[in-house]
Write a protein that holds these residues in place. Structure first.
Motif, PDB file in Angstrom:
ATOM      1  N   ASP A 270      -2.735  19.859   6.564  1.00 36.64           N
ATOM      2  CA  ASP A 270      -1.551  20.524   6.012  1.00 36.64           C
ATOM      3  C   ASP A 270      -0.985  21.533   7.004  1.00 36.64           C
ATOM      4  O   ASP A 270       0.242  21.652   7.145  1.00 36.64           O
ATOM      5  CB  ASP A 270      -1.890  21.224   4.690  1.00 36.64           C
ATOM      6  CG  ASP A 270      -2.214  20.232   3.584  1.00 36.64           C
ATOM      7  OD1 ASP A 270      -1.745  19.081   3.683  1.00 36.64           O
ATOM      8  OD2 ASP A 270      -2.937  20.603   2.644  1.00 36.64           O
TER       9      ASP A 270
ATOM     10  N   LYS B 162       0.815  19.706   9.671  1.00 39.63           N
ATOM     11  CA  LYS B 162       2.103  19.237   9.157  1.00 39.63           C
ATOM     12  C   LYS B 162       3.139  20.357   9.194  1.00 39.63           C
ATOM     13  O   LYS B 162       4.290  20.146   9.590  1.00 39.63           O
ATOM     14  CB  LYS B 162       1.915  18.731   7.729  1.00 39.63           C
ATOM     15  CG  LYS B 162       3.152  18.094   7.128  1.00 39.63           C
ATOM     16  CD  LYS B 162       2.840  17.533   5.745  1.00 39.63           C
ATOM     17  CE  LYS B 162       4.069  16.905   5.113  1.00 39.63           C
ATOM     18  NZ  LYS B 162       3.775  16.344   3.778  1.00 39.63           N
ATOM     19  N   ASP B 163       2.725  21.568   8.802  1.00 38.09           N
ATOM     20  CA  ASP B 163       3.633  22.721   8.836  1.00 38.09           C
ATOM     21  C   ASP B 163       4.041  23.059  10.268  1.00 38.09           C
ATOM     22  O   ASP B 163       5.205  23.383  10.532  1.00 38.09           O
ATOM     23  CB  ASP B 163       2.975  23.941   8.184  1.00 38.09           C
ATOM     24  CG  ASP B 163       2.807  23.777   6.682  1.00 38.09           C
ATOM     25  OD1 ASP B 163       3.527  22.946   6.097  1.00 38.09           O
ATOM     26  OD2 ASP B 163       1.943  24.471   6.105  1.00 38.09           O
TER      27      ASP B 163
END
Length: 272
Positions: free
Chosen positions: A118, A121-122
């Protein structure tokens, strides 16, 4: 020692020696090519005459990839090539350790990328948006973004509205640009019958409704498209990384064997 008898000491393996030499001279020449392309690109952009301009651009300069990768390949190839040819244990140890460090960094990066998916992804979203802002600042960056959007049939990080971040494409009333409320041509859906690229196909497209936009441009973002591509090609990607890792381990083992042979020969010479 008795007449007619001679001492036969251990010899350095010619196969290992010249295999490492041959492999690394190719590696070294490739490194020179990458480094040369990178320096030539910087020269064309005037960076070499004004080094401070490297930090002027808000986004990522793709030339950095050529310079860094080329520099690493050049150093590794040189150390391995000369170390094997001259039987220089210092250069061979440097080659082996440097290759080991790169392997460890790759392994660590892979593990962290899996654990912190995550966060990655950010960061990818932030990276793409940051480069969208700098789209017109550097021709190499512009070509990289266009290639990415064309290849993955995407637009922006998570959608076409991400192009509001760019001063030329945003939809604010104060924007005097002809590209206002538009997107780059690389976002447009391609007509196979067209031989010439219409670079103005994205003009005013975001002023249309969402339903109309789908007929003119790709509305999916590059981050989800990249994730989908990665899932579809996971076996191929994993195979490439495993192949690179095995090649690095093989290179380290060969270098260590050659070092052992050289040190054994030198030790045997001291006792003859």
């Amino acid at each position: 020692m008795m007449s007619g008898m001679h001492y036969k000491g251990q010899e350095v393996s010619c196969c290992i020696k010249y295999f490492i030499f041959g492999f690394n001279i190719i590696f070294w020449l490739l490194g020179m090519a990458f480094l040369g392309i990178g320096l030539w690109a910087w020269s064309e952009k005037g960076v070499l005459s004004n080094i401070s301009s490297i930090t002027d651009m808000g986004g990522f300069d793709p030339v950095w990839l050529f310079v860094v990768v080329g520099g690493v390949m050049f150093i590794l190839g040189f150390a391995g090539c000369i170390g094997a040819l001259r039987e220089n244990t210092l250069l061979l140890k440097f080659f082996s350790v440097f290759l080991g460090i790169i392997f460890f960094l790759e392994l660590t990066t892979g593990i962290l990328a899996f654990v912190f998916k995550d966060w990655i992804k950010d960061q990818l979203n932030f990276f793409i948006n940051n480069n969208i802002r700098a789209y017109r600042d550097d021709i190499d960056l512009q070509n990289l973004i266009d290639f990415t959007q064309e290849y993955w049939e995407c637009c922006g990080a998570f959608g076409a509205d991400d192009w509001n971040l760019n001063v030329y494409f945003n939809c604010t009333d104060s924007n005097p640009s002809r590209e206002k409320c538009g997107v780059p041509f690389s976002c447009c859906t391609k007509d196979p019958a067209e031989d010439v690229i219409n670079t103005q196909c994205g003009y005013d497209v975001r002023a249309k409704s969402d339903a109309e936009q789908k007929t003119y441009i790709h509305v999916k973002g590059c981050v989800p498209q990249f994730e989908r591509w990665l899932q579809d090609n996971l076996t191929v990607v994993a195979g490439i990384f495993i192949g690179i890792a095995l090649l690095q381990i093989f290179g380290i083992c060969l270098a260590q064997n050659l070092i052992s042979d050289i040190e054994a020969v030198r030790a045997s010479c001291l006792f003859t």
